[in-house]
Design a protein around this motif. Structure first.
Motif, mmCIF file in Angstrom:
data_model
loop_
_atom_site.group_PDB
_atom_site.id
_atom_site.type_symbol
_atom_site.label_atom_id
_atom_site.label_comp_id
_atom_site.label_asym_id
_atom_site.label_seq_id
_atom_site.Cartn_x
_atom_site.Cartn_y
_atom_site.Cartn_z
ATOM 1 N N SER A 151 0.824 -1.213 0.000
ATOM 2 C CA SER A 151 0.000 0.000 0.000
ATOM 3 C C SER A 151 0.860 1.266 0.000
ATOM 4 C CB SER A 151 -0.941 0.009 1.210
ATOM 5 O OG SER A 151 -0.208 0.044 2.427
ATOM 6 N N GLY A 152 2.165 1.095 -0.208
ATOM 7 C CA GLY A 152 3.051 2.249 -0.295
ATOM 8 C C GLY A 152 3.466 2.830 1.039
ATOM 9 N N LYS A 153 3.322 2.038 2.105
ATOM 10 C CA LYS A 153 3.580 2.527 3.448
ATOM 11 C C LYS A 153 5.036 2.963 3.646
ATOM 12 C CE LYS A 153 3.242 -0.647 6.565
ATOM 13 N NZ LYS A 153 4.638 -0.760 7.076
ATOM 14 N N THR A 154 5.954 2.102 3.288
ATOM 15 C CA THR A 154 7.366 2.429 3.473
ATOM 16 C C THR A 154 7.803 3.543 2.525
ATOM 17 O OG1 THR A 154 7.872 0.191 4.235
ATOM 18 C CG2 THR A 154 9.708 1.496 3.388
ATOM 19 N N THR A 155 7.275 3.534 1.316
ATOM 20 C CA THR A 155 7.625 4.580 0.351
ATOM 21 C C THR A 155 7.255 5.960 0.867
ATOM 22 O OG1 THR A 155 7.337 3.070 -1.524
ATOM 23 C CG2 THR A 155 7.222 5.436 -1.989
ATOM 24 N N ILE A 156 6.058 6.095 1.400
ATOM 25 C CA ILE A 156 5.621 7.408 1.884
ATOM 26 C C ILE A 156 6.333 7.764 3.187
ATOM 27 C CG2 ILE A 156 3.626 6.643 3.241
ATOM 28 C CD1 ILE A 156 3.870 9.778 1.007
ATOM 29 N N SER A 157 6.661 6.775 4.004
ATOM 30 C CA SER A 157 7.408 7.043 5.233
ATOM 31 C C SER A 157 8.758 7.677 4.906
ATOM 32 C CB SER A 157 7.629 5.756 6.038
ATOM 33 O OG SER A 157 6.415 5.212 6.498
ATOM 34 N N LYS A 158 9.461 7.086 3.955
ATOM 35 C CA LYS A 158 10.751 7.634 3.538
ATOM 36 C C LYS A 158 10.592 9.031 2.951
ATOM 37 C CE LYS A 158 12.980 3.216 2.366
ATOM 38 N NZ LYS A 158 13.522 2.404 1.235
ATOM 39 N N ALA A 159 9.551 9.202 2.141
ATOM 40 C CA ALA A 159 9.335 10.499 1.486
ATOM 41 C C ALA A 159 9.073 11.603 2.500
ATOM 42 C CB ALA A 159 8.174 10.392 0.498
ATOM 43 N N ILE A 160 8.253 11.307 3.514
ATOM 44 C CA ILE A 160 7.963 12.305 4.556
ATOM 45 C C ILE A 160 9.236 12.632 5.332
ATOM 46 C CG2 ILE A 160 6.687 12.751 6.683
ATOM 47 C CD1 ILE A 160 4.516 10.824 5.617
ATOM 48 N N SER A 161 9.991 11.593 5.676
ATOM 49 C CA SER A 161 11.225 11.782 6.425
ATOM 50 C C SER A 161 12.192 12.688 5.678
ATOM 51 C CB SER A 161 11.875 10.424 6.701
ATOM 52 O OG SER A 161 13.132 10.571 7.328
ATOM 53 N N GLU A 162 12.339 12.448 4.380
ATOM 54 C CA GLU A 162 13.257 13.246 3.570
ATOM 55 C C GLU A 162 12.739 14.664 3.363
ATOM 56 O OE1 GLU A 162 13.740 10.997 0.017
ATOM 57 O OE2 GLU A 162 14.852 9.368 1.005
ATOM 58 N N LYS A 163 11.433 14.797 3.153
ATOM 59 C CA LYS A 163 10.838 16.109 2.899
ATOM 60 C C LYS A 163 10.956 17.017 4.125
ATOM 61 C CE LYS A 163 8.020 19.159 0.892
ATOM 62 N NZ LYS A 163 8.374 19.912 -0.338
ATOM 63 N N LEU A 164 10.685 16.474 5.308
ATOM 64 C CA LEU A 164 10.656 17.292 6.520
ATOM 65 C C LEU A 164 11.941 17.192 7.344
ATOM 66 C CD1 LEU A 164 6.980 16.643 7.717
ATOM 67 C CD2 LEU A 164 7.871 18.548 6.364
ATOM 68 N N GLY A 165 12.842 16.299 6.943
ATOM 69 C CA GLY A 165 14.090 16.147 7.685
ATOM 70 C C GLY A 165 13.893 15.636 9.091
ATOM 71 N N ILE A 166 13.001 14.656 9.249
ATOM 72 C CA ILE A 166 12.687 14.110 10.568
ATOM 73 C C ILE A 166 12.969 12.609 10.596
ATOM 74 C CG2 ILE A 166 10.996 15.870 11.163
ATOM 75 C CD1 ILE A 166 8.794 14.070 10.207
ATOM 76 N N PRO A 167 13.193 12.037 11.783
ATOM 77 C CA PRO A 167 13.539 10.613 11.874
ATOM 78 C C PRO A 167 12.421 9.703 11.377
ATOM 79 C CG PRO A 167 14.049 11.758 13.924
ATOM 80 C CD PRO A 167 13.244 12.702 13.098
ATOM 81 N N TRP A 168 12.834 8.589 10.799
ATOM 82 C CA TRP A 168 11.908 7.561 10.322
ATOM 83 C C TRP A 168 12.267 6.251 11.017
ATOM 84 C CZ3 TRP A 168 13.752 4.165 5.950
ATOM 85 C CH2 TRP A 168 12.850 3.115 5.704
ATOM 86 N N VAL A 169 11.307 5.688 11.744
ATOM 87 C CA VAL A 169 11.504 4.401 12.427
ATOM 88 C C VAL A 169 11.071 3.304 11.472
ATOM 89 C CG1 VAL A 169 10.984 3.020 14.459
ATOM 90 C CG2 VAL A 169 11.015 5.514 14.636
ATOM 91 N N HIS A 170 12.026 2.521 10.987
ATOM 92 C CA HIS A 170 11.722 1.511 9.981
ATOM 93 C C HIS A 170 10.945 0.339 10.589
ATOM 94 C CE1 HIS A 170 15.358 -0.156 11.891
ATOM 95 N NE2 HIS A 170 14.904 -1.328 11.510
ATOM 96 N N GLU A 171 10.430 -0.507 9.742
ATOM 97 C CA GLU A 171 9.625 -1.654 10.166
ATOM 98 C C GLU A 171 10.539 -2.821 10.538
ATOM 99 O OE1 GLU A 171 5.791 -4.285 8.606
ATOM 100 O OE2 GLU A 171 6.871 -2.981 7.215
ATOM 101 N N TYR A 172 10.673 -3.053 11.826
ATOM 102 C CA TYR A 172 11.581 -4.103 12.291
ATOM 103 C C TYR A 172 11.116 -5.484 11.846
ATOM 104 C CZ TYR A 172 14.106 -7.298 15.310
ATOM 105 O OH TYR A 172 14.878 -8.335 15.763
ATOM 106 N N GLY A 173 9.800 -5.702 11.778
ATOM 107 C CA GLY A 173 9.288 -7.010 11.379
ATOM 108 C C GLY A 173 9.768 -7.418 9.998
ATOM 109 N N ARG A 174 9.871 -6.438 9.103
ATOM 110 C CA ARG A 174 10.363 -6.738 7.757
ATOM 111 C C ARG A 174 11.838 -7.134 7.805
ATOM 112 N NH1 ARG A 174 9.191 -2.980 2.468
ATOM 113 N NH2 ARG A 174 10.322 -4.245 0.943
ATOM 114 N N GLU A 175 12.609 -6.399 8.601
ATOM 115 C CA GLU A 175 14.030 -6.715 8.762
ATOM 116 C C GLU A 175 14.207 -8.117 9.355
ATOM 117 O OE1 GLU A 175 17.343 -5.358 11.990
ATOM 118 O OE2 GLU A 175 16.264 -3.747 10.975
#
Length: 324
Positions: A169-193
């Protein structure tokens, strides 16, 4: 030692100067009453302030009234009698009042007259030489928070934004995009890792481990000094996988799944399905997943749909509104 001591304050926010005062009182009192109230909570409601105090000072009696509170600008005797009535209601009459303020001496004298007994005023760092900070300073200068507030208080200042949605559903894609756009931390999905390390093979106990670790990663991000943290998943997601894969959920994970966020952004399933090299579970699985989240989310959410650019615009607007 005083049989009963009293500390009163707004604690909006609770800072290291307050902590010094309370610690001093605890060393000199058999019992300590802490009363926190204010007609203007400055974004920190009574329940939050009570949680801070009870967590940091578990042996104290913490009272955070929410009804019939005097206005912050009401006459000092109104404030004094309000606090006195609270002490009387729990049948504990203080023999000492601990403050870092100029009003302390008058407060103690007023209580002495009301109760016909000596109430001593104990002044602690009134000149702010040991801990040079005040609540007003912190509200006006957020850069001081890291130095003058404990982690439990600092965490409650940081806004957590949850990005949730089904597989593909584009969850990780938009998470990265928001993080880069606003310069704020992004907590990645540990379950995927975790799944990449185990080739997507799990045992039941792994799901609780994933949920706990996800929260730990969130909490670590809250110490970064940023005002907002993007959270790409939550323990509710882990609860879904536990139910889907094993037909049950560990009670500890169930409790973690109730974790709330300051803003929830829900990714719609309007992207073309991506199997992600065979790591995903199929279109129907995603439909079930989306329905599960809508059923169990306990707070309102904003839907993100359309292109990445459209989603990013909606997400950024929502976050900017959150942090005004």
């Amino acid at each position: 030692m005083y049989p009963v001591g009293l500390v009163v304050g707004k604690f909006s926010p609770l800072h290291k100067g307050h902590e010094l005062l309370i610690k001093r009182a605890l060393t000199q009192c058999e019992k300590l009453i802490i009363i926190t109230y204010t007609s203007e909570n400055y974004g920190y409601p009574a329940s939050v302030r009570k949680h801070w105090l009870e967590t940091l000072f578990p042996t104290a009696i913490v009272i955070a009234p929410t009804e019939n509170i005097p206005d912050d600008h009401a006459h000092e005797n109104v404030q004094r009698d309000f606090c006195a009535a609270i002490c009387e209601s729990i049948n504990l009459i203080p023999s000492a009042v601990f403050t870092s303020e100029s009003y302390g001496e008058g407060f103690a004298k007023h209580l002495s007259v009301r109760w016909s007994k000596l109430v001593t005023h104990v002044s602690v760092d009134q000149a702010r030489t040991t801990v040079p900070v005040s609540g007003t300073m912190l509200r006006q200068n957020p850069d001081l928070w890291n130095k003058y507030t404990s982690m439990i208080v600092h965490r409650d200042r940081v806004k957590r934004v949850l990005i949730i949605g089904a597989e593909s559903s584009g969850k990780t894609t938009i998470s990265k995009a928001i993080s880069e756009k606003l310069g704020i931390p992004w907590v990645h999905e540990y379950g995927r890792e975790f799944g990449e390390k185990t080739n997507n093979v799990y045992v039941f106990e792994d799901l609780l481990h994933i949920g706990v670790t996800q929260v730990e990663l969130e909490n670590k991000a809250l110490t970064s000094g940023a005002k907002v943290v993007i959270c790409d998943t939550s323990p509710l997601v882990t609860k879904f996988y536990s139910q889907a894969f094993f037909g049950k959920v560990d009670p500890a994970l169930e409790e973690l799944s109730l974790r709330t966020y300051d803003l929830v952004l829900f990714c719609a399933r309007d992207f073309p399905y991506d199997d992600d090299n065979g790591s995903r579970n199929g279109i129907q699985f995603g439909i079930d997943q989306e329905n599960f989240y809508k059923k169990y989310l306990t707070q309102p959410y904003t839907v993100l749909e359309g292109s990445v650019e459209t989603r990013l615009k909606v997400a950024v607007s929502a976050i900017e509104l959150l942090t005004k």
